[in-house]
Scaffold this motif. Structure first.
Motif, PDB file in Angstrom:
ATOM      1  N   UNK A  16       5.338   4.205  -8.902  1.00  0.00           N
ATOM      2  CA  UNK A  16       4.792   2.856  -9.061  1.00  0.00           C
ATOM      3  C   UNK A  16       4.153   2.701 -10.436  1.00  0.00           C
ATOM      4  N   UNK A  17       3.426   3.705 -10.872  1.00  0.00           N
ATOM      5  CA  UNK A  17       2.796   3.644 -12.200  1.00  0.00           C
ATOM      6  C   UNK A  17       3.828   3.597 -13.324  1.00  0.00           C
ATOM      7  N   UNK A  18       5.019   4.101 -13.060  1.00  0.00           N
ATOM      8  CA  UNK A  18       6.097   4.029 -14.050  1.00  0.00           C
ATOM      9  C   UNK A  18       6.922   2.742 -13.911  1.00  0.00           C
ATOM     10  N   UNK A  19       6.464   1.841 -13.063  1.00  0.00           N
ATOM     11  CA  UNK A  19       7.100   0.536 -12.939  1.00  0.00           C
ATOM     12  C   UNK A  19       8.305   0.471 -12.023  1.00  0.00           C
ATOM     13  N   UNK A  62     -10.031   6.593  -5.446  1.00  0.00           N
ATOM     14  CA  UNK A  62     -10.231   5.930  -6.738  1.00  0.00           C
ATOM     15  C   UNK A  62      -9.074   5.019  -7.140  1.00  0.00           C
ATOM     16  N   UNK A  63      -8.022   4.945  -6.313  1.00  0.00           N
ATOM     17  CA  UNK A  63      -6.828   4.177  -6.668  1.00  0.00           C
ATOM     18  C   UNK A  63      -6.297   3.444  -5.446  1.00  0.00           C
ATOM     19  N   UNK A  64      -5.869   2.201  -5.675  1.00  0.00           N
ATOM     20  CA  UNK A  64      -5.191   1.454  -4.624  1.00  0.00           C
ATOM     21  C   UNK A  64      -3.701   1.427  -4.940  1.00  0.00           C
ATOM     22  N   UNK A  65      -2.911   1.830  -4.011  1.00  0.00           N
ATOM     23  CA  UNK A  65      -1.456   1.804  -4.154  1.00  0.00           C
ATOM     24  C   UNK A  65      -0.916   0.677  -3.276  1.00  0.00           C
ATOM     25  N   UNK A  66      -0.458  -0.421  -3.871  1.00  0.00           N
ATOM     26  CA  UNK A  66       0.011  -1.544  -3.060  1.00  0.00           C
ATOM     27  C   UNK A  66       1.276  -1.181  -2.287  1.00  0.00           C
ATOM     28  N   UNK A  67       1.182  -1.284  -0.981  1.00  0.00           N
ATOM     29  CA  UNK A  67       2.293  -0.878  -0.124  1.00  0.00           C
ATOM     30  C   UNK A  67       2.316  -1.716   1.148  1.00  0.00           C
ATOM     31  N   UNK A  68       3.455  -1.655   1.826  1.00  0.00           N
ATOM     32  CA  UNK A  68       3.566  -2.329   3.108  1.00  0.00           C
ATOM     33  C   UNK A  68       4.787  -1.789   3.839  1.00  0.00           C
ATOM     34  N   UNK A  69       4.812  -2.042   5.124  1.00  0.00           N
ATOM     35  CA  UNK A  69       5.982  -1.696   5.927  1.00  0.00           C
ATOM     36  C   UNK A  69       7.127  -2.647   5.584  1.00  0.00           C
ATOM     37  N   UNK A 123       5.518  -0.739  -3.056  1.00  0.00           N
ATOM     38  CA  UNK A 123       5.865   0.473  -2.321  1.00  0.00           C
ATOM     39  C   UNK A 123       6.164   0.049  -0.889  1.00  0.00           C
ATOM     40  N   UNK A 124       7.382   0.318  -0.449  1.00  0.00           N
ATOM     41  CA  UNK A 124       7.826  -0.105   0.877  1.00  0.00           C
ATOM     42  C   UNK A 124       8.048   1.125   1.745  1.00  0.00           C
TER      43      UNK A 124
END
Length: 139
Positions: free
Chosen positions: A29-32, A58-65, A74-75
């Motif tokens: 995700x950080x690499x786009x 310290x980090x939020x990773x946007x994700x969902x089912x 992130x799926x």
């Protein structure tokens, strides 16, 4: 043709695979890259969803089912076709995804459980038979 890597973990605890998947998803995700976490079953999807909320304070990773938001960065899903192309597939299922052409990079996470090692070897051979050049990465 996607780049395929087998990340080999030194241990045999299932939680280590999920934690490695979270770390790799964050990196992708950080690499786009859009990231698709392919799970073996609904229970693993749920466990991974919960872990993604808590694995880094310290980090939020946007994700969902997949069923809730197939366009999330992130799926988490199973055998669904990804809504976004040219991303990263992190495969936690035992078999090879039917949607390989959709991805530019594929990571299989293998731990030291005997059944997972055997399945990983089979997948490695299958990728080669399909014309891919999978690589092995020791963690």
């Amino acid at each position: 043709m996607p780049r395929i890597e087998f990340y080999i973990l030194p241990g045999d605890k299932p939680d280590e695979r999920l934690l490695a998947a979270c770390k790799l998803a964050l990196k992708g995700w950080r690499h786009g890259l859009p990231v698709f976490l392919r799970c073996a079953d609904a229970q693993q999807c749920q466990a991974l969803d919960e872990l993604l909320w808590n694995f880094r304070t310290d980090t939020f990773l946007p994700h969902n089912l997949q069923s809730e938001d197939p366009l999330a960065p992130v799926v988490i899903g199973m055998n669904e076709e990804p809504a976004q192309a040219n991303g990263l597939l992190i495969n936690l299922a035992g078999d090879i995804s039917a949607h390989l052409p959709q991805f530019q990079r594929i990571i299989e996470i293998i731990d030291q459980q005997p059944d997972r090692l055997a399945g990983g070897r089979e997948n490695f051979r299958s990728y080669r038979q399909r014309g891919f050049d999978p690589r092995r990465v020791e963690l």
